[in-house]
Design an enzyme around this catalytic site. Structure first.
Site, PDB file in Angstrom:
ATOM      1  N   VAL A  63       1.010  -1.247   0.382  1.00 12.99           N
ATOM      2  CA  VAL A  63      -0.145  -0.023   0.475  1.00 12.99           C
ATOM      3  C   VAL A  63       0.943   0.914   0.170  1.00 12.99           C
ATOM      4  O   VAL A  63       1.432   1.440   0.972  1.00 12.99           O
ATOM      5  CB  VAL A  63      -0.675   0.146   1.277  1.00 12.99           C
ATOM      6  CG1 VAL A  63      -2.095   0.927   1.109  1.00 12.99           C
ATOM      7  CG2 VAL A  63      -1.633  -0.775   1.503  1.00 12.99           C
TER       8      VAL A  63
ATOM      9  N   GLY B 258       3.177   2.324  -1.540  1.00 12.01           N
ATOM     10  CA  GLY B 258       4.906   1.648  -2.083  1.00 12.01           C
ATOM     11  C   GLY B 258       5.542   2.422  -0.837  1.00 12.01           C
ATOM     12  O   GLY B 258       5.685   1.317  -0.040  1.00 12.01           O
TER      13      GLY B 258
ATOM     14  N   GLU C 233       0.281  -0.182 -13.152  1.00 12.79           N
ATOM     15  CA  GLU C 233      -0.152  -1.536 -13.549  1.00 12.79           C
ATOM     16  C   GLU C 233      -0.197  -1.868 -15.168  1.00 12.79           C
ATOM     17  O   GLU C 233      -0.121  -0.396 -15.805  1.00 12.79           O
ATOM     18  CB  GLU C 233      -1.413  -1.487 -12.542  1.00 12.79           C
ATOM     19  CG  GLU C 233      -1.405  -1.377 -11.439  1.00 12.79           C
ATOM     20  CD  GLU C 233      -0.264  -2.095 -10.562  1.00 12.79           C
ATOM     21  OE1 GLU C 233      -0.534  -3.210 -10.239  1.00 12.79           O
ATOM     22  OE2 GLU C 233       0.190  -0.980 -10.497  1.00 12.79           O
TER      23      GLU C 233
ATOM     24  N   LYS D 114      -6.419  -1.545  -2.180  1.00 12.13           N
ATOM     25  CA  LYS D 114      -5.603  -1.055  -0.687  1.00 12.13           C
ATOM     26  C   LYS D 114      -6.302  -0.682   0.160  1.00 12.13           C
ATOM     27  O   LYS D 114      -5.888  -0.591   1.192  1.00 12.13           O
ATOM     28  CB  LYS D 114      -4.235   0.171  -1.731  1.00 12.13           C
ATOM     29  CG  LYS D 114      -3.315  -0.188  -2.423  1.00 12.13           C
ATOM     30  CD  LYS D 114      -2.641   1.090  -3.347  1.00 12.13           C
ATOM     31  CE  LYS D 114      -1.500   0.325  -4.331  1.00 12.13           C
ATOM     32  NZ  LYS D 114      -1.296   1.493  -5.266  1.00 12.13           N
TER      33      LYS D 114
HETATM   34  N1  HSE Z   1      -0.152   1.306 -10.384  1.00 13.46           N
HETATM   35  C1  HSE Z   1       0.012   1.776  -8.282  1.00 13.46           C
HETATM   36  C2  HSE Z   1       0.245   3.811  -8.647  1.00 13.46           C
HETATM   37  C3  HSE Z   1       1.981   1.438  -8.667  1.00 13.46           C
HETATM   38  O1  HSE Z   1       0.021   4.366  -9.698  1.00 13.46           O
HETATM   39  O2  HSE Z   1      -0.098   3.564  -7.374  1.00 13.46           O
HETATM   40  C4  HSE Z   1       1.855   0.597  -7.097  1.00 13.46           C
HETATM   41  O3  HSE Z   1       1.127   0.323  -6.810  1.00 13.46           O
END
Ligand code: HSE
Length: 437
Positions: free
Chosen positions: A133, A135, A191, A206
């Site tokens: 969650v 990063g 993603e 998340k």
């Molecule tokens: N694709 C996600 C975002 C990153 O754009 O926040 C990894 O969770």
């Protein structure tokens, strides 16, 4: 304290996997100082020999067979950064079965399959997931440990960097949605399947995890009312700005009187100058309101090789610390002890009350405004402000934007359905919630 080497096996060697190898090498001395033992990468499993790698794995560690990690009795911690459900789920299951601790960055897997956490608990192994969650933001640790004595009133997050980047670029640079999405993809925030980002699915994964940690709620993402950002247009951004707001991709969890949870993922207008309005570009933020603490903001990068690797490696350090003193399970993965997790009712979205932003595209004919206002009024939706911009030329449509007083979502949606059928309303109305923090 036992002194020995902590041995890890890494499954997945994409952007994050390579970040982990780089970080473990660059920060080896600091990490050893904090952990009290060196971390050895024993095996790195990549998907294909043909893929170009920017960071080479340590010599002699590269493999293409996950069983080289899962069946190696010397590996203490399996680090899963493959992403997606399968085969990642089988890898994690097999690792737990063989008594290995697991660190993962896989939010979809944990949100959809929390039974894996129960399985790890039953086997007495640690399953850590800080990177799943937001990063690099340590929000999992914060909720699990720092907030263990507080009750959480509300949690509002910007937890999808791609969506935040897109809406920010549309706001600041006047880009169209598609252009901004392309930029986000080029920068590596999105993603593999960007519909998870822009459709709100990633944020719902998340929020599922955050809600469990904040409230001890057993939850699956399908119970979270979710709307993506794909219908937000440059026109909405323009009018929001005119009324003193910016549009942000929000994930909200609130405890309601009576024990229900208000859970929502959607784009919303937030007041310019408010805390969440200042979280721009690909930044993530989680704004937690504790009953005792009051507001607490964390913000940082929610994606990218090194920010994500930072969270993964900090988890490895934590599990390593547990290994060295034999203290697995000391801190429950979901903040609450398993027997205290509960099924909680999620508020029907129709029962949500807030101010609304409404956009109507209509032919500029006498009486159309009165008819729209009449339907809204009959549904007890009261208009607070209104603006019509542009002159309908050659019978072309004009845009009418309204902000409402606090209204019940059920009433508003009923009214919009009726308004959509009126003569001279030429597009389905747009409605966005206004979120006050
Ligand atoms: N694709 C996600 C975002 C990153 O754009 O926040 C990894 O969770």
């Amino acid at each position: 304290m036992a002194s020995r080497t902590i041995r890890i096996g890494l499954i997945g060697y994409g952007v994050v996997g390579q970040g982990i190898v780089q970080l473990l090498s660059d920060n080896a001395a600091t990490i050893e100082g904090r952990l009290g033992a060196p971390i050895e990468i024993r095996r790195v499993v990549a998907r294909s020999p043909d893929k170009v790698r920017e960071i080479e794995p340590p010599e002699g560690t590269l493999s293409f067979d996950p069983d080289d990690v899962l069946n190696d009795p010397d590996i203490d911690i399996v680090v899963e950064v493959v992403g997606g459900i399968e085969p990642a789920k089988s890898f994690v299951q097999k690792a737990i079965e063989s008594g290995k601790h697991v660190v993962t960055a896989n939010k979809a897997l944990l949100a959809e399959h929390s039974e894996l956490i129960e399985f790890a608990e039953s086997k007495g192994v640690d399953l850590y997931f800080e990177a799943a969650v937001a990063g690099g933001i340590p929000i999992i640790r914060l909720l699990r440990e720092a907030f263990s004595s507080d009750r959480i009133i509300a949690l509002r997050g910007i937890v999808n960097g791609t969506s935040n980047y897109i809406l920010s670029r549309m706001t600041v640079a006047g880009l169209e949605f598609e252009e901004a999405l392309r930029e986000a993809q080029e920068k590596g925030f999105a993603e593999a399947d960007p519909t998870l980002d822009i459709g709100g699915g990633d944020a719902a994964h998340k929020l599922t995890i955050l809600t469990t940690l904040a409230y001890g709620a057993r939850l699956t993402p399908d119970r979270i009312p979710t709307t993506g950002i794909e219908d937000v247009t440059a026109v909405d951004i323009h009018f929001a700005n005119r009324f003193g707001y910016v549009i942000k991709p929000l994930a909200v969890a609130r405890a309601l009187d009576g024990g229900k949870l208000d859970l929502r993922v959607h784009p919303a207008l937030v007041r310019r100058g408010s805390v969440l309005a200042s979280i721009s570009g690909a930044l993530n933020a989680v704004y937690v309101e504790g009953a005792m603490l009051g507001p607490c903001l964390t913000s940082g990068l929610g994606a990218g090789a090194l920010p994500t690797a930072m969270s993964v490696v900090s988890d490895i350090v934590d599990v390593g610390r547990n290994l060295l003193v034999g203290a697995h399970g000391r801190v429950p993965s979901r903040a609450f002890q398993g027997e205290h997790l509960k099924d909680m009712e999620v508020q029907d979205p129709g029962d949500h009350r807030c101010h609304w932003y409404l956009r109507f595209t209509v032919r500029d004919r006498p009486g159309i405004l009165a008819r729209i206002a009449g339907v809204l009024g009959a549904s007890t939706v009261s208009i607070e402000q209104m603006v019509q911009e542009g002159i309908g030329q050659d019978d072309g449509p004009v845009v009418v934007v309204m902000l409402t007083h606090t209204s019940l979502e059920r009433n508003l949606m009923g009214a919009l359905e009726e308004i959509a059928t009126l003569d001279d309303v030429v597009e389905p109305p747009m409605a966005l919630r206004i979120e006050e923090d």
